[in-house]
Design a protein around this motif. Structure first.
Motif, mmCIF file in Angstrom:
data_model
loop_
_atom_site.group_PDB
_atom_site.id
_atom_site.type_symbol
_atom_site.label_atom_id
_atom_site.label_comp_id
_atom_site.label_asym_id
_atom_site.label_seq_id
_atom_site.Cartn_x
_atom_site.Cartn_y
_atom_site.Cartn_z
ATOM 1 N N TRP A 1 20.525 63.317 64.247
ATOM 2 C CA TRP A 1 20.624 64.642 63.660
ATOM 3 C C TRP A 1 20.032 65.692 64.606
ATOM 4 C CZ3 TRP A 1 16.639 67.861 61.730
ATOM 5 C CH2 TRP A 1 17.087 68.972 61.017
ATOM 6 N N LEU A 2 18.854 65.447 65.128
ATOM 7 C CA LEU A 2 18.228 66.406 66.033
ATOM 8 C C LEU A 2 18.966 66.515 67.357
ATOM 9 C CD1 LEU A 2 14.398 65.887 65.606
ATOM 10 C CD2 LEU A 2 15.730 67.903 65.016
ATOM 11 N N SER A 3 19.495 65.422 67.828
ATOM 12 C CA SER A 3 20.144 65.439 69.139
ATOM 13 C C SER A 3 21.557 66.039 69.094
ATOM 14 C CB SER A 3 20.196 64.026 69.727
ATOM 15 O OG SER A 3 20.955 63.184 68.890
ATOM 16 N N ASN A 4 22.049 66.411 67.929
ATOM 17 C CA ASN A 4 23.389 66.995 67.806
ATOM 18 C C ASN A 4 23.445 68.471 68.179
ATOM 19 O OD1 ASN A 4 24.609 64.639 67.009
ATOM 20 N ND2 ASN A 4 24.325 65.047 64.830
ATOM 21 N N GLY A 5 22.396 69.019 68.683
ATOM 22 C CA GLY A 5 22.411 70.421 69.090
ATOM 23 C C GLY A 5 21.741 71.298 68.062
ATOM 24 N N ARG A 6 21.582 72.552 68.425
ATOM 25 C CA ARG A 6 20.870 73.495 67.566
ATOM 26 C C ARG A 6 21.813 74.591 67.113
ATOM 27 N NH1 ARG A 6 14.839 73.835 69.922
ATOM 28 N NH2 ARG A 6 14.566 71.622 70.171
ATOM 29 N N ARG A 7 21.929 74.739 65.835
ATOM 30 C CA ARG A 7 22.781 75.781 65.266
ATOM 31 C C ARG A 7 22.006 77.088 65.232
ATOM 32 N NH1 ARG A 7 27.001 72.663 64.036
ATOM 33 N NH2 ARG A 7 26.581 70.662 63.115
ATOM 34 N N SER A 8 22.731 78.202 65.125
ATOM 35 C CA SER A 8 22.046 79.484 65.213
ATOM 36 C C SER A 8 21.704 80.107 63.867
ATOM 37 C CB SER A 8 22.878 80.458 66.043
ATOM 38 O OG SER A 8 24.132 80.645 65.426
ATOM 39 N N ARG A 9 22.591 80.083 62.883
ATOM 40 C CA ARG A 9 22.340 80.845 61.670
ATOM 41 C C ARG A 9 22.048 79.990 60.443
ATOM 42 N NH1 ARG A 9 25.653 86.082 60.987
ATOM 43 N NH2 ARG A 9 23.802 86.381 59.750
ATOM 44 N N ARG A 10 22.697 78.852 60.339
ATOM 45 C CA ARG A 10 22.480 78.004 59.173
ATOM 46 C C ARG A 10 21.080 77.415 59.194
ATOM 47 N NH1 ARG A 10 27.190 73.696 59.284
ATOM 48 N NH2 ARG A 10 25.335 72.457 58.936
ATOM 49 N N LEU A 11 20.618 77.053 58.013
ATOM 50 C CA LEU A 11 19.371 76.309 57.916
ATOM 51 C C LEU A 11 19.743 74.871 57.590
ATOM 52 C CD1 LEU A 11 16.272 76.133 57.790
ATOM 53 C CD2 LEU A 11 16.466 76.637 55.339
ATOM 54 N N GLU A 12 19.299 73.959 58.434
ATOM 55 C CA GLU A 12 19.522 72.534 58.201
ATOM 56 C C GLU A 12 18.180 71.902 57.869
ATOM 57 O OE1 GLU A 12 23.198 71.416 61.004
ATOM 58 O OE2 GLU A 12 21.338 71.910 62.061
ATOM 59 N N ILE A 13 18.202 71.010 56.880
ATOM 60 C CA ILE A 13 16.974 70.382 56.399
ATOM 61 C C ILE A 13 17.166 68.877 56.421
ATOM 62 C CG2 ILE A 13 15.376 70.161 54.455
ATOM 63 C CD1 ILE A 13 16.445 72.928 53.497
ATOM 64 N N PHE A 14 16.162 68.191 56.960
ATOM 65 C CA PHE A 14 16.178 66.739 56.987
ATOM 66 C C PHE A 14 14.861 66.252 56.418
ATOM 67 C CE2 PHE A 14 15.609 62.549 58.791
ATOM 68 C CZ PHE A 14 16.875 61.982 58.657
ATOM 69 N N LYS A 15 14.910 65.409 55.408
ATOM 70 C CA LYS A 15 13.701 64.857 54.809
ATOM 71 C C LYS A 15 13.372 63.521 55.462
ATOM 72 C CE LYS A 15 11.551 63.587 50.412
ATOM 73 N NZ LYS A 15 10.508 62.881 51.050
ATOM 74 N N THR A 16 12.096 63.349 55.794
ATOM 75 C CA THR A 16 11.619 62.072 56.306
ATOM 76 C C THR A 16 10.811 61.414 55.188
ATOM 77 O OG1 THR A 16 9.566 62.944 57.249
ATOM 78 C CG2 THR A 16 11.538 63.014 58.645
#
Length: 186
Positions: A1-16
């Motif tokens: 998920w992290l290595s897929n690049g960084r988006r500019s406007r959306r907020l992406e959330i990943f729970k550990t």
């Protein structure tokens, strides 16, 4: 998920695990309360992709000392409620042991916080993280309602909170702010 690049406007959330979360927006990645259980090589790769790490309180289900060390060694900013790593000096380790009412800027990430606790002698910061256009509240395991009253004057887009600690009161504070009118409390 992290290595897929960084988006500019959306907020992406990943729970550990537990209360650990990763937030990505505006080309930045923020980690909060991430406990590490992977390999050393995976930890190094993870540390290279995180911009700022926030720890709410010093319980070992919310952090791993080796991950904090790896982040600091990689030159990443680590924000802590108390100094868990006194052997590390430098500007990228920030100790927040009191209320921070004026935003602290860390590049395109900023934060304010209030000091609460999770019981006797366990400081617990309630953070409002600004990441791009998003305001994210993470209260760790805070058990002090007074440390969350300021949320009635803060725009909140995302709230992460421990369900055991009076979350209804926290949601009432958030809903009291007209800027949070879309908040349903569900």
């Amino acid at each position: 998920w992290l290595s897929n690049g960084r988006r500019s406007r959306r907020l992406e959330i990943f729970k550990t695990y537990n209360m650990g979360f990763l937030f990505r927006s505006a080309g930045r990645v923020v980690a909060v309360d991430v406990q590490w259980s992977g390999s050393k090589d995976q930890m190094k790769a993870f540390a290279s992709m995180v911009d700022v790490f926030f720890l709410t309180h010093p319980h070992e289900d919310h952090y791993t000392k080796e991950l904090l060390e790896e982040l600091l060694n990689a030159g990443k900013t680590v924000v802590l409620p108390c100094d868990l790593l006194p052997e590390y000096a430098g500007d990228n380790k920030i100790i927040v042991g009191e209320d921070v009412v004026n935003p602290v800027s860390l590049g395109r990430i900023s934060f304010i916080s209030r000091m609460g606790n999770q019981g006797r002698d366990v400081p617990c910061n309630v953070y409002v993280l600004s990441l791009g256009k998003w305001n994210i509240v993470h209260n760790g395991d805070n058990a002090v309602d007074e440390a969350e009253c300021f949320l009635s004057q803060t725009r909140v887009d995302v709230f992460v909170g421990a369900c055991w600690n009076g979350i209804k009161d926290t949601m009432n504070h958030i809903k009291a702010n007209p800027a949070n009118s879309a908040c349903t409390g569900k």
